[in-house]
Design a protein around this motif. Structure first.
Motif, short mmCIF file in Angstrom:
data_model
loop_
_atom_site.label_atom_id
_atom_site.label_comp_id
_atom_site.label_asym_id
_atom_site.label_seq_id
_atom_site.Cartn_x
_atom_site.Cartn_y
_atom_site.Cartn_z
N LEU A 110 20.69 21.91 47.50
CA LEU A 110 21.14 20.52 47.48
C LEU A 110 22.65 20.42 47.62
CD1 LEU A 110 18.84 19.01 44.73
CD2 LEU A 110 18.77 18.63 47.19
N GLY A 111 23.36 21.34 46.94
CA GLY A 111 24.81 21.32 47.06
C GLY A 111 25.26 21.58 48.48
N THR A 151 23.55 21.01 51.08
CA THR A 151 23.20 19.82 51.87
C THR A 151 24.30 18.78 51.77
OG1 THR A 151 20.91 20.24 51.25
CG2 THR A 151 21.40 18.13 52.28
N ILE A 179 34.76 21.88 47.79
CA ILE A 179 33.58 22.51 47.19
C ILE A 179 33.32 23.87 47.83
CG2 ILE A 179 31.10 22.26 46.83
CD1 ILE A 179 32.18 20.12 45.34
N SER A 180 33.54 23.94 49.13
CA SER A 180 33.35 25.21 49.83
C SER A 180 34.26 26.30 49.25
CB SER A 180 33.69 25.00 51.31
OG SER A 180 32.81 25.68 52.12
N ASP A 181 35.52 25.95 49.08
CA ASP A 181 36.45 26.93 48.54
C ASP A 181 36.10 27.30 47.11
OD1 ASP A 181 39.43 25.77 50.31
OD2 ASP A 181 37.88 27.22 50.84
N LEU A 182 35.73 26.26 46.32
CA LEU A 182 35.34 26.54 44.93
C LEU A 182 34.14 27.47 44.90
CD1 LEU A 182 35.72 23.12 43.12
CD2 LEU A 182 37.02 25.20 42.77
N SER A 183 33.24 27.27 45.87
CA SER A 183 32.08 28.13 45.97
C SER A 183 32.48 29.57 46.20
CB SER A 183 31.23 27.66 47.15
OG SER A 183 29.91 27.65 46.82
N ASP A 184 33.44 29.77 47.08
CA ASP A 184 33.91 31.12 47.32
C ASP A 184 34.52 31.72 46.07
OD1 ASP A 184 34.99 30.53 50.74
OD2 ASP A 184 33.07 31.15 49.90
N ILE A 200 23.99 30.38 42.77
CA ILE A 200 24.29 29.06 43.34
C ILE A 200 25.27 29.11 44.51
CG2 ILE A 200 25.35 26.82 42.89
CD1 ILE A 200 24.14 26.88 40.15
N LEU A 235 24.44 28.08 48.29
CA LEU A 235 25.15 26.91 48.79
C LEU A 235 25.83 27.20 50.11
CD1 LEU A 235 27.20 24.52 46.58
CD2 LEU A 235 28.16 25.25 48.72
N ARG A 236 26.53 28.32 50.19
CA ARG A 236 27.25 28.62 51.42
C ARG A 236 26.32 28.90 52.59
NH1 ARG A 236 31.51 28.17 53.39
NH2 ARG A 236 33.11 29.68 52.86
N LEU A 260 21.67 13.08 44.14
CA LEU A 260 21.16 14.41 43.79
C LEU A 260 22.01 15.50 44.41
CD1 LEU A 260 18.64 14.49 42.09
CD2 LEU A 260 17.34 15.15 44.10
N THR A 261 22.24 15.37 45.71
CA THR A 261 23.02 16.42 46.37
C THR A 261 24.46 16.43 45.87
OG1 THR A 261 23.46 14.96 48.21
CG2 THR A 261 21.61 16.47 48.44
N ALA A 262 25.00 15.24 45.64
CA ALA A 262 26.39 15.19 45.17
C ALA A 262 26.53 15.88 43.82
CB ALA A 262 26.87 13.73 45.09
N ALA A 320 24.57 18.14 42.59
CA ALA A 320 24.38 19.58 42.76
C ALA A 320 25.67 20.24 43.21
CB ALA A 320 23.26 19.83 43.77
N SER A 321 26.34 19.63 44.17
CA SER A 321 27.56 20.28 44.65
C SER A 321 28.67 20.20 43.61
CB SER A 321 28.01 19.66 45.97
OG SER A 321 28.39 18.33 45.76
N LEU A 322 28.63 19.12 42.80
CA LEU A 322 29.64 19.04 41.75
C LEU A 322 29.44 20.10 40.69
CD1 LEU A 322 30.35 15.28 41.11
CD2 LEU A 322 31.84 17.03 42.04
N VAL A 382 29.16 23.08 41.08
CA VAL A 382 30.07 24.18 41.39
C VAL A 382 31.42 23.93 40.74
CG1 VAL A 382 31.33 25.30 43.24
CG2 VAL A 382 28.93 24.79 43.54
N ILE A 432 33.07 26.20 37.62
CA ILE A 432 34.37 26.87 37.72
C ILE A 432 35.31 26.35 36.63
CG2 ILE A 432 36.44 27.12 39.12
CD1 ILE A 432 34.45 28.84 40.16
N LEU A 487 41.27 36.66 46.10
CA LEU A 487 40.50 35.80 46.98
C LEU A 487 41.41 34.88 47.77
CD1 LEU A 487 37.69 34.87 47.84
CD2 LEU A 487 37.92 33.05 46.18
N LYS A 537 41.62 34.75 51.74
CA LYS A 537 41.32 33.54 52.49
C LYS A 537 42.48 33.15 53.39
CE LYS A 537 37.84 30.86 51.19
NZ LYS A 537 37.27 29.69 51.44
#
Lengths: 280, 337, 312
Positions: free
Chosen positions: A87-88, A90, A105-110, A149, A153-154, C16-18, C20-22, C24, C28, C296, C300
């Motif tokens: 879902l994330g 997505t 979010i992508s960077d946080l994921s990394d 996760i 996600l990625r 829901l998706t928002a 879920a991504s939050l 992350v 952190i 990291l 990057k």
């Protein structure tokens, strides 16, 4: 020697060294896998799967509780981690595509991917084990989910962005709301890729030991109660390998063989799916 | 395909929720690796007789103390007893369960169990790193006739917080002023030299694998793994070997006092034949967890009644009957028996 | 978004998706906050800088310092990189330039299998197989050859235990080779063939093309991949726990035991019985988190630059 001959020689030498490097890489692979195979096969027997551990000094016993525990923890971790990851991913690939939040979010994921797994273990100890008051299987599963996760996600994000935008446009043109477009069109298109990402993340966490050390802890008995400490194959291998008993060592090798085979199988299947589906 | 996935997930989720049915009565304990062989043997037999599961994880005495004070387990086990002040602060009960001995073990080619003789001075200097080689004059002087190789000594100690270490360092501090000053005694000390193994198991494992090494383990570990133990000179001046008799001699003069929650070190016992590094190992209970304390006490009561032979087979000393009576009275007066 | 979000199910799904991504972001942040909060006691007592440079790790006297652990972490990581990098680059060159086309995929897959092996297997194999080989054959050989040289020889003094910094670094290097090789190979493949062909057209040998065209073109990507692998090595626990020897010390010999932040956490976490002890362990965890974050970020940065360069 002419300059040309020298250059040719230098080239052959350098490239041979590179070939040698590849040989070294393959050598380690064969050596390690071969060793696990040889040591593990000798110790494989049915009682490993059907019996529980016996006290040190006694003969026999198996690792039934560890196999079951590992399975339970991995399944629960998958049930938590995969939906959140998919879902994330997505969200980033669809609703937030092109926006700053997606990049963030992508960077946080990394960052999450690069957090050492033992640090994740200490984090979950502080926020799950301490409040509940004792070690438990849920904490172990949550720790593994935290590791899963970002991976899911990625990969979901990459796979979804690979689906051509025109596909979505066609669906919109038919009047579909966005969520239906995602679920029925985009997901379908990226199914193989997402599935592979899930497989690979499972392979990754199934072999983790450090995050389980102070979350799900361990249990000498057969248990399916996730509210209590539960044994896992990886932690048991650690305990047994570090111990002095030869019987423990044999069982640790056998367990290592099983876990390596399963993980390698899952990885190979995952990679094969990607190759077949995406690299025509 | 989507629908069948949901179905699978629903089935798995329901199966998981039905699972706890299979969890029988479990007591969780953690701590000292010193008594792990005997506790796990007792727990195995207890489970066969009563069906109750005593899940004991050997993570070191430091771990035992920590986990019981955080109340993350039902009982903690520690070879290093806590003094009454600490027990009061952490709100704990304490009682001994069994007695054993810490034994220096070596891996030297050609030296078998009980052959090498060391006294407190040489042992102390080896662990301080001052004696570096097995053919050192001081060691040779004690071992005429034994052919010691010219090899560097590798010291193996504990990497984790250990009651075994506490007993061992209390012993050395008692006989070696240099050690007392430089390093001191405790569950985890600043070791001058050597590598660290995790638990008695880890030390035994390393000593087994590394040639010309010396470590210290609880005697059951030495015996179960065929490690060569060492003869030590005790306070009375005699060279003694670790055995049931010498451990018993060390325990004979021990006066455990319930009013002090049985706090006592057995190192450097005065007996003629006493093993100098004996120790009792203790169980810690959280005062407020009455129900689970009763279960733990039931287990140890059963083991006191039925586990003596098992303990002796592993060369642990079961507590003398008089002490067991004192312990039962202690339990009773605290409402957990 | 060139479409309408309908009310109802669409908002739910979006929500829901928002969320879920939050998660992350929350996790952190949670890690950082919890680590800091738990480490606060230790930071307060020892100070940030003093904790990092202090070599004393004394649970009895309750004085803690991270230097010995940081030393172990840095040395094993650096050494593993030194061993792994040439091999990984060599493998990448092999896979892109030398290997016959049909084999490339298979060899690539085989190398990547190395990455799939769980780290505890590496640890076990290291203890039971590699350590004895190191202590009986390789380390004495090293001691008798390089060990006799003036400056470098210091690294190879002492008893070859097999359970030491060198063995731990070798195992780490095997673990990160596949990762670095993969990224390097991808970086090499991004070199436009036009540039390579013009070099060939001028009569360059294969190696010269690699050295003077491909490597310079992809060095930023290779470097980024290397730093990423370094991050992986920093956080490795199980592979190192078996063979490092768990000794809190700073030493000049590769044949000595040492300690890393990860292994100290694994060994001592469940038994830190005083508040300051546990807090110091969390302090270590925080330092490790920061270290891997920095690596990291650097990685990057380089990978980003590599991408930009090739987009030109």
């Amino acid at each position: 020697m002419t300059r040309r001959t020298w250059r040719k020689f230098e080239s052959s030498l350098a490239l041979s060294l590179c070939a040698f490097a590849a040989f070294i890489g393959l050598f380690w692979l064969v050596f390690i896998l071969g060793d696990v195979l040889i040591q593990g096969i000798g110790a494989l027997n049915l009682s490993l799967f059907t019996q529980d551990p016996v006290p040190p000094g006694m003969d026999g016993g198996g690792l039934r509780n560890a196999f079951v525990g590992q399975f339970l923890i991995t399944v629960v971790a998958t049930l938590i981690g995969v939906p959140l990851g998919v879902l994330g991913g997505t969200f980033i690939a669809e609703y937030a595509r092109g926006k700053v939040i997606a990049r963030v979010i992508s960077d946080l994921s990394d960052i999450m991917v690069s957090v050492p797994s033992i640090v994740v273990g200490t984090f979950i100890y502080a926020i799950v084990v301490l409040p509940i008051g004792h070690f438990n299987g849920w904490a172990g599963a949550i720790a593994l989910a935290v590791i899963m996760i970002p991976v899911v996600l990625r990969t979901t994000e990459s796979m979804l962005t690979l689906v051509p935008w025109t596909l979505r446009e066609a669906a919109f043109a038919l009047g579909a709301p966005y969520y239906k477009v995602i679920v029925q069109v985009v997901y379908r298109g990226a199914a193989a890729g997402i599935f592979t990402g899930v497989l690979l993340s499972i392979a990754r966490v199934a072999g983790e030991t450090a995050p389980l050390l102070f979350t799900s802890f361990s249990n000498n008995f057969f248990s399916t109660d996730m509210n209590q400490p539960i044994s896992s194959l990886t932690v048991t291998i650690f305990q047994y390998a570090m111990g002095p008993y030869d019987d423990w060592h044999r069982q640790a090798w056998a367990a290592s063989l099983i876990i390596t085979l399963v993980i390698l199988l899952v990885t190979v299947i995952g990679r094969a799916i990607i190759k077949v589906r995406y690299q025509k | 395909m989507k629908r069948s996935i949901w179905r699978i997930i629903a089935v798995v989720a329901m199966a998981l929720m039905a699972m706890p049915v299979f969890a029988a009565d479990t007591i969780n304990g953690a701590g000292a690796t010193f008594p792990y062989p005997v506790y796990s043997a007792w727990a195995y037999n207890y489970n066969k007789t009563t069906g109750v599961r005593l899940n004991y994880q050997s993570i070191g005495s430091g771990g035992g103390q920590k986990q019981i004070s955080a109340r993350t387990v039902d009982f903690g086990a520690s070879d290093a007893p806590l003094d009454p002040a600490k027990l009061k602060k952490m709100n704990l009960y304490q009682f001994p369960a069994v007695i054993g001995g810490v034994v220096p073990v070596v891996n030297i080619k050609g030296v078998s169990a009980g052959q090498l003789k060391l006294d407190s001075d040489t042992l102390c200097k080896i662990f301080l790193g001052e004696i570096k080689n097995w053919d050192d004059g001081a060691i040779a002087a004690l071992n005429q006739g034994l052919d010691l190789p010219n090899k560097d000594i590798t010291v193996v100690h504990r990497a984790d917080g250990s009651g075994t270490t506490a007993i061992f360092t209390t012993y050395i501090s008692g006989v070696c002023p240099a050690w007392k000053e430089k390093v001191g005694a405790g569950k985890a000390v600043d070791w001058p030299v050597g590598m660290g193994g995790k638990g008695n198991e880890g030390v035994a494992n390393y000593v087994k694998r590394v040639p010309a090494s010396i470590g210290y383990v609880e005697f059951a570990y030495a015996k179960q793994n065929n490690l060569a133990h060492v003869k030590l000179k005790n306070v009375a001046g005699n060279f003694v070997e670790p055995s049931f008799a010498t451990f018993k001699d060390a325990a004979a003069t021990a006066d455990f006092d319930p009013s002090k929650h049985f706090y006592l070190w057995l190192t450097n016992a005065p007996g003629e034949n006493a093993w100098p590094i004996a120790g009792a190992t203790f169980i810690l209970l959280a005062k407020e967890k009455t129900e689970s304390n009763k279960k733990v006490v039931a287990f140890y009561d059963w083991s006191f009644k039925n586990g003596d032979k098992t303990a002796e087979d592993l060369v642990y000393i079961p507590l003398p009957d008089a002490l067991k009576t004192k312990i039962r009275a202690y339990w009773k007066s605290n409402g957990i028996y | 978004m060139p479409f309408r979000i309908k009310r109802g199910p669409d908002t739910i799904f979006y929500g829901l998706t928002a969320v879920a991504s939050l998660s992350v972001l929350l996790i952190i942040l949670g890690i950082v906050i919890v680590l800091y909060k738990e480490a606060a006691l230790s930071i307060g007592k020892f100070g940030v800088w003093r904790f990092i440079v202090s070599t004393e790790w004394n649970p009895v006297r309750e004085i803690f310092g991270a230097a010995t652990n940081i030393f172990g972490t840095v040395v094993t990581t650096a050494l593993s990189m030194i061993i792994a990098l040439p091999v990984a680059v060599g493998i990448a060159v092999f896979m892109t330039e030398i290997a016959p086309k049909p084999l490339r995929g298979t060899i690539g897959a085989a190398i990547e299998l190395l990455a799939a092996i769980p780290s505890i297997i590496y640890g076990m194999w290291g203890l039971f197989t590699l350590a004895p080989i190191m202590s009986e054959y390789i380390e004495p050989a090293l001691q008798n050859t390089i060990g006799k040289l003036p400056l470098v020889g210091i690294l190879f003094q002492g008893t070859p235990l097999g359970i030491d910094i060198l063995t731990a670094s070798v195992i780490l290097s095997i673990m990160i080779i596949p990762f670095t090789a993969s990224i390097s190979r991808d970086a090499f493949n991004l070199t436009p063939s036009v540039v390579k062909e013009s070099a060939y057209g001028l009569g360059a040998t294969k190696w010269e093309v690699v050295k003077n065209v491909v490597l310079p073109y992809s060095k930023v990507g290779v470097f980024g991949g290397a730093v990423l692998s370094m991050g992986r090595a920093l956080g490795e626990t199980m592979a190192v726990a078996f063979v490092l020897g768990n000794s809190h010390q700073i030493t000049s010999s590769l044949f000595d035991a040492a300690a890393t932040i990860t292994v100290t956490l694994a060994n001592e976490f469940t038994e830190a019985d005083t508040d300051i002890y546990l807090s110091s362990l969390f302090n270590l965890a925080l330092i490790l988190f920061v270290l891997s974050f920095i690596t990291l970020a650097i990685a990057k940065f380089f990978l980003f630059r590599a991408q930009r360069k090739l987009a030109r």
